[in-house]
Write an enzyme that holds these catalytic residues in place. Structure first.
Site, short mmCIF file in Angstrom:
data_model
loop_
_atom_site.label_atom_id
_atom_site.label_comp_id
_atom_site.label_asym_id
_atom_site.label_seq_id
_atom_site.Cartn_x
_atom_site.Cartn_y
_atom_site.Cartn_z
N CYS A 242 -13.71 -10.37 -37.00
CA CYS A 242 -14.53 -10.61 -38.19
C CYS A 242 -14.34 -12.04 -38.68
O CYS A 242 -14.77 -12.97 -38.02
CB CYS A 242 -14.20 -9.56 -39.26
SG CYS A 242 -15.45 -9.43 -40.55
N HIS B 166 -14.28 -4.11 -36.40
CA HIS B 166 -12.86 -4.07 -36.74
C HIS B 166 -12.13 -2.98 -35.94
O HIS B 166 -12.05 -1.84 -36.43
CB HIS B 166 -12.69 -3.75 -38.23
CG HIS B 166 -13.02 -4.87 -39.15
ND1 HIS B 166 -12.09 -5.79 -39.55
CD2 HIS B 166 -14.18 -5.22 -39.76
CE1 HIS B 166 -12.67 -6.66 -40.38
NE2 HIS B 166 -13.93 -6.34 -40.52
N GLU C 154 -9.00 -2.58 -35.72
CA GLU C 154 -7.81 -2.13 -36.46
C GLU C 154 -8.16 -1.06 -37.48
O GLU C 154 -7.30 -0.32 -37.93
CB GLU C 154 -7.10 -3.33 -37.12
CG GLU C 154 -7.69 -3.83 -38.43
CD GLU C 154 -8.97 -4.66 -38.28
OE1 GLU C 154 -9.49 -4.78 -37.15
OE2 GLU C 154 -9.46 -5.19 -39.31
#
Lengths: 222, 733
Positions: free
Chosen positions: A85, A193, A195
């Site tokens: 990002c 993302h 994560e």
């Protein structure tokens, strides 16, 4: 394996990245923007957020942070680097990745779950995926609209450097590009993302494979 | 300007000025008058609300901190606690919607931070006039952008909230922001200044002229002149706020602070005098030591400036240097601006010379106005509703689709997709469910948060509406499986000086207080926003309720979407819907009238508790609160969210539209696999319930009256609220 996470003023996914790295079985290491040292890490994640408030342009100020000089050396020497990002935006501003991330075509911030497909998986961060694998990854950005000139787009497509492609484009990016890598394939930028999809308790654990990939690539069993 | 013009322009009444003279024993200078003006504003001084707010219960077994601090705090378990509060930013948002909303978010985050908690979740309760009006569309778009622009950058997920539209909010939108923070209960900090000789350090952004007299502005009605007060609105910098969060938490972690206070309305004046009053000490502030962002500021401007992203800390002298170093690491300005003194005054200096002295207790002691509660005449009129006059819809299917497409009932996706609701990787249930659900990393614990209020109900029945808002929040938390614990509120009302509004205000509080007592959910923090009026009149009384609940095991939870084919569908609760105050009545028949359902708090509690126990036992994973739009809308949402239809047969007699679209409190829809039905029924013992149908297929059909494919429902429901909005139709046969 030690994986560093850079922390700029305004980074806000740094703690999430550190957490995912730990879950993947590596040792997370915080890399403060004002320190030049990479503390001997084996790989680096540049996390999401709003480094320096996204003032001027996302990533434009962060690329001059002290830690970035060392990071560039590390990347140029073939070290695995992942930008997520805002981290992707920082890496394009630092010219470690080609192109730019423009304002979303619909001019609105978008936070949703985007279905994506892995294209080229010959990178340290995707080694556990198969080309064609589809999954859904969270996205959250205001400037995720990947753009590069025609020649560059043709080049990264021809060289198989599109890592991730949207199946439903949330931001107007060219060729539905969600992630790319550099020529050396060690530097990867992803708008989604991973994560945030690294824990089954949150509904999806598939993103963790991105962090496990870099361990596997280094010959460490995740 | 003569003296009367001066204090009037600062928002002080003759009575208040006389009181100041009496307290001071002399005439105040302009700086001192300014201090009184901001501290005695309704926004800071709660002049009209204090006698009423005493009605709220605020103690409970899990309460660690009730009202009186920057936020309320409750215990979760394993040493974890949650700090939370809700606050309004209505007036600033009416004139400068982006910055007004953004700084509302920033302000509430600092309240949580001041307790020593890491802010982990944001919610917001929003109200606007109809989207058919261009000004309302602008306010709506910019408020949502402002909330996103600030919350996204600061890295705190916006996980839930609500938005409603009604003509009463035209030109006076409501922007209520709620924040929840996570803290180890042993690490809580308080805003009490102690220790004569300790230093006062201001850190964060520099101080400018923005937001001077903002608190006074927020305590007045909105008028044509309000536009001219745009300079009273502060400008937010989420980047500085992010640094403020990280530096404050670091300072606390390293044990460098004695106490901490955020700067909000009335700036340094308010923070310093509150810290002094709480600690029974005095504070001296030298305005010349405050880092400024512009030149030539007068001392009085400096001490009442509402520049954002600042905190005030009391620090032992030997630790001051270390504090300044931490601030520098986070690229924040920080300076020793004063000290704790023994004299009990808030004393303002300029280069060491005293320019104003007021006892801190006097500033904290705004006069209280107790008014008579008189039942308004309008209530008798608006509560009349003759069903004979209302034609039944010829086609209930079309009526359902029209309702699902209305801004009050349609999907909120186009709003919450503009908010980062996943940063922090703790959001377990994403927006769109009955309540947001968060986990606490490294534990099995979790918590749920909801905001609720039906302004229309409160208008038609202030006391019942107040109780219903609390009951709905209790039910929403129970529907996801959380044990409701405590309440924060934001009481949005018109001018208390008008008897009708004062009655609404007092009655809403009475209803809320009764419900909080019955349901065992004390009020631990809150905020009052009065004078929400324009030249067209007052808003609906809107006492927004924010409620927090806890999970022992956050994996045992439920969401509204249907999960499987072949589940039994049940309705728990006394399903006796009425049309009084119903969405259907306004959206389809254009009427705001009748008597809304009054919650039966005993049944409400029994139903919610039984549902929650069934979820905690792992029997139920599909539950949905029956709310606005009634049974048909609730079932449609369950089908659309899960992508699985349902066939529902059993319905009470009477008018079809009342059954399908009428509203009632205390009812929950459940879907459960057949093999678990027996066990579920044991949990529901003593609670009214009935089996009404079964899940499956791609259609929702209800008793032959509704029959629609899920994709038809979605086509109506999934609309973008920011696309140019066609004039409201609504009138369907």
């Amino acid at each position: 394996m030690r994986i560093g996470v850079t922390v700029f003023p305004g980074s806000n996914c740094d703690r999430d990245a550190l957490h995912a790295i730990e879950r993947a079985g590596a040792t997370p290491v915080e890399l403060w923007h004002a320190d030049a040292s990479l503390k001997g890490v084996d790989a680096v994640v540049v996390p999401g957020g709003f480094s320096y408030g996204d003032y001027l342009r996302p990533g434009a100020i962060a690329r001059f942070a002290k830690v970035m000089g060392s990071l560039e050396e590390f990347a140029n020497a073939g070290g695995p680097v992942l930008g997520v990002c805002n981290g992707f935006q920082v890496l394009t501003e630092a010219h470690l990745l080609p192109g730019a991330l423009l304002r979303n075509a619909h001019m609105r911030f978008v936070c949703s779950r985007a279905p994506v497909r892995f294209e080229s998986v010959e990178t340290p961060w995707t080694s556990l995926f198969e080309s064609g694998d589809q999954l859904t990854l969270p996205v959250a950005h205001n400037e995720g609209n990947y753009f590069a000139d025609e020649k560059t787009i043709a080049q990264i497509e021809d060289e198989g450097r599109v890592v991730l492609r949207y199946l439903e484009n949330p931001n107007g990016s060219l060729n539905d590009i969600a992630g790319i890598c550099n020529e050396g394939r060690n530097v990867v930028g992803l708008m989604p993302h991973p994560e945030r999809a690294s824990d089954p308790a949150l509904g999806s654990g598939e993103g963790l494979k991105v962090f496990e990939s870099v361990l596997s690539f280094a010959g460490i069993k995740a | 300007m003569n003296i009367q013009e001066t204090y009037s322009s600062l928002g002080l009444s003759d009575f208040e000025y006389d009181r100041i003279l009496e307290l001071m024993g002399r005439a105040p200078n302009y700086l001192e008058l300014s201090l009184f003006s901001v501290m005695w504003s309704e926004h800071c001084g709660y002049k009209n609300s204090r006698p009423l707010l005493g009605r709220f219960p605020n103690e409970g077994p899990r309460v660690l901190q009730g009202p009186g601090e920057n936020a309320g705090v409750v215990e979760v378990g394993d040493g974890w606690a949650l700090a939370f509060k809700m606050e309004s930013h209505n007036h600033p948002s009416a004139v400068e919607p982006y910055e007004g909303a953004a700084t509302g978010v920033g302000g509430i985050i600092r309240d949580i931070l001041a307790m020593g908690a890491r802010p982990v979740a944001l919610l917001n309760a929003l109200r606007f006039g109809p989207l058919t009006d261009e000004r309302n569309r602008y306010l709506f778009r910019e408020v949502v952008r402002g909330i996103g622009g600030y919350g996204n950058a600061v890295g705190v997920p916006t996980v839930g909230g609500e938005v409603e539209f009604a003509p009463a909010y035209s030109g006076n939108p409501l922007v209520n922001a709620m924040c929840v923070g996570l803290v180890r209960s042993g690490d809580l900090v308080r805003a009490r200044a102690v220790g004569e000789g300790n230093l006062v350090i201001l850190f964060g952004a520099r101080t400018g002229r923005d937001g001077i007299h903002g608190a006074t502005f927020a305590s007045d009605e909105l008028s044509e002149d309000s536009e001219a007060k745009r300079p009273n609105v502060q400008v937010g910098d989420p980047f500085a706020e992010k640094m403020l969060i990280e530096s404050s938490l670091r300072l606390l972690e390293e044990g460098l602070l004695v106490s901490l206070q955020d700067l909000g309305a009335a700036g340094i004046t308010s923070s310093a005098s509150e810290m002094a009053a709480k600690g029974g000490v005095g504070i001296e502030i030298d305005a010349a030591l405050v880092p400024l962002r512009e030149e030539g500021m007068e001392p009085w401007e400096i001490v009442i400036s509402e520049s954002q992203e600042r905190m005030l800390a009391v620090v032992e002298p030997e630790k001051a240097e270390e504090v300044l170093k931490v601030a520098e690491r986070y690229e924040l300005d920080a300076a020793v601006v004063g000290r704790v003194a023994g004299h009990g005054d808030l004393r303002i200096l300029n280069n060491g010379e005293v320019v104003g002295t007021v006892p801190a207790l006097h500033l904290a002691d705004a006069p209280v106005y107790k008014r008579e509660v008189i039942a308004p005449a309008y209530l008798g009129e608006v509560r009349k509703l003759d069903l004979e006059e209302l034609p039944q819809p010829e086609d209930c299917n079309s009526a359902l689709l029209a309702m699902l497409a209305h801004p009050n009932l349609c999907s909120r996706r186009s709003v919450y997709e503009q908010y980062d609701h996943q940063v922090g990787t703790d959001t377990v249930v994403l927006p769109g469910a009955d309540a947001a659900v968060m986990r606490i990393k490294g534990t099995s614990l979790g918590f749920a948060i909801t905001t609720d209020c039906r302004g229309r109900h409160c208008y038609l029945d202030p006391k019942g509406g107040g109780a219903a808002a609390v009951a709905e929040a209790y039910r929403n938390l129970s529907c996801v499986g959380a044990e409701p614990v405590a309440v924060t509120d934001c009481l949005n009302m018109g001018s208390p000086e008008k008897p009708d509004t004062y009655y609404q205000f007092a009655s809403c509080i009475e209803g809320m207080a009764e419900a909080c007592e019955s349901l065992g959910t004390p009020v631990v923090s809150g905020n009052v926003s009065l004078y929400n009026e324009t030249e067209y009149g007052a808003i609906y009384p809107t006492p927004a309720v924010g409620m927090v609940g806890v999970f022992k095991d956050v994996s045992r939870r439920a969401t509204p979407g249907i999960k499987r084919e072949g589940d039994e569908v049940l309705i728990a609760g006394n399903f006796q819907p009425v049309l009084g105050g119903a969405e259907y009545l306004e959206l389809i028949h254009g009427r705001v009238a009748g008597a809304p359902p009054v919650p039966d708090l005993a049944v409400e509690k029994a139903v919610s508790d039984a549902v929650r126990r069934a979820i905690s036992a792992g029997l139920v994973d599909t539950a949905h609160d029956l709310s606005g739009g009634g049974l048909a809308v609730a079932l449609a949402e369950m089908a659309m969210y899960g992508g699985i239809g349902a066939e529902v047969q059993v319905l009470p007699g009477g008018r079809q539209d009342v059954t399908l679209f009428g509203e009632v409190g205390g009812c929950v829809l459940l879907a459960v696999p057949g093999e678990k039905l027996g066990e579920l029924e044991e949990h529901l013992e003593g609670v009214p319930y009935s089996r009404i149908g079964r899940t499956g297929g791609e259609r929702l059909s209800i008793a032959g009256l509704i029959d629609a494919r899920i994709d038809e429902l979605r086509a109506a429901y999934e609309r973008d609220l920011f696309e140019r909005y066609a004039p409201e139709g609504g009138q369907i046969g």
